[in-house]
Design a protein around this motif. Structure first.
Motif, PDB file in Angstrom:
ATOM      1  N   ASP A 127       0.835  -1.206   0.000  1.00 40.60           N
ATOM      2  CA  ASP A 127       0.000   0.000   0.000  1.00 40.60           C
ATOM      3  C   ASP A 127       0.868   1.253   0.000  1.00 40.60           C
ATOM      4  OD1 ASP A 127      -1.883  -1.966   0.381  1.00 40.60           O
ATOM      5  OD2 ASP A 127      -2.312  -1.448   2.463  1.00 40.60           O
ATOM      6  N   LEU A 128       1.906   1.250   0.848  1.00 41.93           N
ATOM      7  CA  LEU A 128       2.807   2.400   0.912  1.00 41.93           C
ATOM      8  C   LEU A 128       3.580   2.546  -0.398  1.00 41.93           C
ATOM      9  CD1 LEU A 128       4.063   4.734   2.436  1.00 41.93           C
ATOM     10  CD2 LEU A 128       5.684   3.135   3.477  1.00 41.93           C
ATOM     11  N   MET A 129       3.955   1.438  -0.989  1.00 40.69           N
ATOM     12  CA  MET A 129       4.650   1.494  -2.277  1.00 40.69           C
ATOM     13  C   MET A 129       3.769   2.156  -3.343  1.00 40.69           C
ATOM     14  SD  MET A 129       7.786   0.391  -2.316  1.00 40.69           S
ATOM     15  CE  MET A 129       8.105  -0.168  -3.986  1.00 40.69           C
ATOM     16  N   GLY A 130       2.484   1.871  -3.303  1.00 45.29           N
ATOM     17  CA  GLY A 130       1.569   2.504  -4.242  1.00 45.29           C
ATOM     18  C   GLY A 130       1.519   4.001  -4.059  1.00 45.29           C
ATOM     19  N   VAL A 131       1.491   4.450  -2.805  1.00 46.96           N
ATOM     20  CA  VAL A 131       1.476   5.887  -2.509  1.00 46.96           C
ATOM     21  C   VAL A 131       2.793   6.539  -2.940  1.00 46.96           C
ATOM     22  CG1 VAL A 131       1.460   7.590  -0.649  1.00 46.96           C
ATOM     23  CG2 VAL A 131      -0.185   5.707  -0.626  1.00 46.96           C
ATOM     24  N   LEU A 132       3.912   5.881  -2.610  1.00 47.67           N
ATOM     25  CA  LEU A 132       5.211   6.426  -3.000  1.00 47.67           C
ATOM     26  C   LEU A 132       5.324   6.528  -4.522  1.00 47.67           C
ATOM     27  CD1 LEU A 132       7.688   4.604  -0.559  1.00 47.67           C
ATOM     28  CD2 LEU A 132       6.776   6.924  -0.392  1.00 47.67           C
ATOM     29  N   GLY A 133       4.822   5.512  -5.224  1.00 52.54           N
ATOM     30  CA  GLY A 133       4.838   5.550  -6.676  1.00 52.54           C
ATOM     31  C   GLY A 133       4.047   6.727  -7.219  1.00 52.54           C
ATOM     32  N   HIS A 134       2.903   6.989  -6.597  1.00 51.08           N
ATOM     33  CA  HIS A 134       2.057   8.113  -7.001  1.00 51.08           C
ATOM     34  C   HIS A 134       2.795   9.434  -6.829  1.00 51.08           C
ATOM     35  CE1 HIS A 134      -1.955  10.095  -7.452  1.00 51.08           C
ATOM     36  NE2 HIS A 134      -1.374  11.017  -6.702  1.00 51.08           N
ATOM     37  N   GLU A 135       3.478   9.597  -5.707  1.00 50.70           N
ATOM     38  CA  GLU A 135       4.178  10.855  -5.439  1.00 50.70           C
ATOM     39  C   GLU A 135       5.426  11.006  -6.300  1.00 50.70           C
ATOM     40  OE1 GLU A 135       2.929  13.299  -3.901  1.00 50.70           O
ATOM     41  OE2 GLU A 135       1.202  12.080  -3.332  1.00 50.70           O
ATOM     42  N   VAL A 136       6.152   9.916  -6.513  1.00 48.27           N
ATOM     43  CA  VAL A 136       7.287   9.970  -7.426  1.00 48.27           C
ATOM     44  C   VAL A 136       6.811  10.415  -8.803  1.00 48.27           C
ATOM     45  CG1 VAL A 136       8.959   8.560  -8.702  1.00 48.27           C
ATOM     46  CG2 VAL A 136       8.750   8.296  -6.227  1.00 48.27           C
ATOM     47  N   ALA A 137       5.665   9.915  -9.222  1.00 47.70           N
ATOM     48  CA  ALA A 137       5.117  10.273 -10.537  1.00 47.70           C
ATOM     49  C   ALA A 137       4.809  11.764 -10.623  1.00 47.70           C
ATOM     50  CB  ALA A 137       3.864   9.455 -10.833  1.00 47.70           C
ATOM     51  N   HIS A 138       4.193  12.319  -9.585  1.00 51.92           N
ATOM     52  CA  HIS A 138       3.892  13.758  -9.601  1.00 51.92           C
ATOM     53  C   HIS A 138       5.166  14.577  -9.793  1.00 51.92           C
ATOM     54  CE1 HIS A 138      -0.339  14.018  -9.073  1.00 51.92           C
ATOM     55  NE2 HIS A 138      -0.379  13.547  -7.845  1.00 51.92           N
ATOM     56  N   SER A 139       6.252  14.149  -9.136  1.00 47.32           N
ATOM     57  CA  SER A 139       7.502  14.883  -9.259  1.00 47.32           C
ATOM     58  C   SER A 139       8.155  14.612 -10.609  1.00 47.32           C
ATOM     59  CB  SER A 139       8.453  14.478  -8.116  1.00 47.32           C
ATOM     60  OG  SER A 139       9.538  15.350  -8.027  1.00 47.32           O
ATOM     61  N   ASP A 140       8.226  13.342 -11.002  1.00 51.22           N
ATOM     62  CA  ASP A 140       8.901  12.960 -12.234  1.00 51.22           C
ATOM     63  C   ASP A 140       8.198  13.506 -13.475  1.00 51.22           C
ATOM     64  OD1 ASP A 140      11.090  11.465 -13.394  1.00 51.22           O
ATOM     65  OD2 ASP A 140       9.620  10.010 -14.113  1.00 51.22           O
ATOM     66  N   LEU A 141       6.877  13.621 -13.410  1.00 57.56           N
ATOM     67  CA  LEU A 141       6.106  14.181 -14.523  1.00 57.56           C
ATOM     68  C   LEU A 141       5.987  15.702 -14.417  1.00 57.56           C
ATOM     69  CD1 LEU A 141       3.345  11.419 -14.591  1.00 57.56           C
ATOM     70  CD2 LEU A 141       5.219  11.687 -16.203  1.00 57.56           C
ATOM     71  N   ARG A 142       6.573  16.268 -13.386  1.00 53.72           N
ATOM     72  CA  ARG A 142       6.676  17.721 -13.194  1.00 53.72           C
ATOM     73  C   ARG A 142       5.295  18.376 -13.059  1.00 53.72           C
ATOM     74  NH1 ARG A 142      10.803  20.159 -17.382  1.00 53.72           N
ATOM     75  NH2 ARG A 142      11.048  21.683 -15.710  1.00 53.72           N
ATOM     76  N   HIS A 143       4.396  17.670 -12.398  1.00 51.83           N
ATOM     77  CA  HIS A 143       3.028  18.159 -12.266  1.00 51.83           C
ATOM     78  C   HIS A 143       2.949  19.445 -11.441  1.00 51.83           C
ATOM     79  CE1 HIS A 143       1.067  13.978 -13.172  1.00 51.83           C
ATOM     80  NE2 HIS A 143       1.423  14.631 -14.257  1.00 51.83           N
ATOM     81  N   THR A 144       3.710  19.509 -10.346  1.00 55.06           N
ATOM     82  CA  THR A 144       3.621  20.692  -9.484  1.00 55.06           C
ATOM     83  C   THR A 144       4.122  21.933 -10.205  1.00 55.06           C
ATOM     84  OG1 THR A 144       3.874  19.352  -7.481  1.00 55.06           O
ATOM     85  CG2 THR A 144       4.325  21.701  -7.290  1.00 55.06           C
ATOM     86  N   THR A 145       5.233  21.793 -10.920  1.00 60.83           N
ATOM     87  CA  THR A 145       5.750  22.933 -11.676  1.00 60.83           C
ATOM     88  C   THR A 145       4.753  23.386 -12.732  1.00 60.83           C
ATOM     89  OG1 THR A 145       7.972  22.028 -11.349  1.00 60.83           O
ATOM     90  CG2 THR A 145       7.739  23.792 -12.964  1.00 60.83           C
ATOM     91  N   ARG A 146       4.110  22.432 -13.381  1.00 54.65           N
ATOM     92  CA  ARG A 146       3.092  22.774 -14.378  1.00 54.65           C
ATOM     93  C   ARG A 146       1.941  23.536 -13.721  1.00 54.65           C
ATOM     94  NH1 ARG A 146       4.667  19.600 -18.694  1.00 54.65           N
ATOM     95  NH2 ARG A 146       5.587  17.585 -18.144  1.00 54.65           N
TER      96      ARG A 146
END
Length: 272
Positions: A127-146
Motif C-alpha cells: 500500500d505504501l509502495m503505491g502511494v510512493l509511486g504516485h508521489e514519485v510520478a507527480h515529481s517525475d512528470l513535473r506536475h507541481t511545476t506545471r
C-alpha cells in the motif's frame, strides 16, 4: 526592408499568441528547465525544513533505521527503469511527524514527504509502495511545476528560484503540502500519476496495483468524502480504484501483495 520588418514583427506576435494559447489549453506546456525544477524544489524544501511548527520532520540520525527502511522502498521504484529523471532529480524523502494526517506530497525536483499518520494507517508495505509511486510520478512528470506555471506564470517561478520574495515560498510550500488552498492537481494529472504508479511497481516485487488499496480502505470505512489532498477526490475514489486495477490488467502485471511482516516493524520504528 520595411516590409520585411513588418512581416517579421507580425510573425513574432503570432508566435507569442500561439505559445500563450498553448499555455492556456495544455497542461503539458512547460517552460522551466530540469535544472530550474531542481532549484525550485530545493527552495521549497528549505522552506519546509525551516518551518518545524507546520512540518515537524523526523531527524534522520535519530530515526536512522526508519529512514533506511523507507529509502529501500523508494529505491525499488527509482530502479524500476520507468522513472524519467532518476539521475537528474534528488529523490530525497522525509517523514513528517503527525499521526492525525493521512498525507504525502512531492515538490519539484524529487523531494518527497510522507506523514506518520499515513504510514500507520496503511495495512501493508504494498500500500505504501503505491502511494510512493504516485508521489514519485507527480515529481517525475513535473506536475507541481506545471500547476504553478499555469496558475501564476513563468515569472513567478523564476522569482521563487531566485528568492526575490520569501513569502511566496511559504505560500507555495503550504499549497504543495495541502495545508493551504491554491494548488490542486487536475483530473488528468491524478490519473496519470495513478497509472505511472502501476508502471513503476510492475517492475518491483510488489503488487503493481498497490495504489488502489488506500482508496479501497477509505471506501470500506466510509471516508471517501474525506480523502486527503495528496490523493484528491477528483476523480473520485471509486473511479480511481477501477482505473488502477484496469491499468494493472492492461499491463498483465502481478497484483499479489508481497506484504512482508517487516512493515509492522517499520511502523514501530516511528514515534508512538
Amino acid at each position: 526592408m520595411k516590409g520585411f520588418s513588418k512581416v517579421l514583427g507580425i510573425s513574432i506576435v503570432a508566435v507569442i499568441l500561439t505559445v500563450s494559447a498553448c499555455k492556456e489549453k495544455n497542461d503539458n506546456f512547460l517552460l522551466p528547465s530540469i535544472e530550474e525544477d531542481v532549484d525550485l524544489g530545493a527552495q521549497v524544501a528549505d522552506e519546509i525544513e525551516n518551518n518545524p511548527n507546520d512540518f515537524p520532520i523526523l531527524d534522520e540520525s535519530e530515526y536512522e533505521d526508519a529512514y533506511s527502511y523507507l529509502n529501500e522502498l523508494l529505491n525499488h521504484i527509482l530502479t524500476s527503469g520507468e522513472v524519467q529523471y532518476q539521475d537528474e532529480f534528488v529523490w530525497d524523502i522525509h517523514i513528517i511527524k503527525n499521526d492525525s494526517v493521512l498525507n504525502a506530497f512531492a515538490t519539484p525536483g524529487g523531494y518527497l514527504y510522507v506523514y506518520t499518520g499515513l504510514i500507520k494507517y496503511l495495512d501493508q508495505e504494498d500500500d505504501l509502495m503505491g502511494v510512493l509511486g504516485h508521489e514519485v510520478a507527480h515529481s517525475d512528470l513535473r506536475h507541481t511545476t506545471r500547476n504553478i506555471q499555469r496558475q501564476y506564470g513563468i515569472n513567478f517561478i523564476l522569482q521563487l528560484i531566485t528568492g526575490e520574495d520569501p513569502s511566496q515560498l511559504a505560500q507555495i510550500a503550504g499549497q504543495i503540502a495541502g495545508t493551504a488552498a491554491g494548488l490542486s492537481f487536475s483530473r488528468s494529472f491524478e490519473e496519470e500519476a495513478d497509472a505511472k504508479s502501476v508502471e513503476y511497481l510492475a517492475n518491483t516485487p510488489y503488487a503493481c496495483n498497490g495504489a488502489y488499496s488506500f482508496f479501497q480502505k477509505l471506501l470500506d470505512e466510509g471516508q471517501a468524502n474525506g480523502t486527503p489532498a495528496f490523493l484528491s477526490t477528483h476523480p473520485n475514489p471509486e473511479d480511481r480504484v477501477d482505473d488502477i486495477n484496469t491499468k494493472a490488467d492492461e499491463l498483465g502485471c502481478d497484483i499479489t501483495p508481497l506484504a512482508p511482516a517487516t512493515y509492522e516493524d517499520f511502523k514501530n520504528m516511528l514515534p508512538q
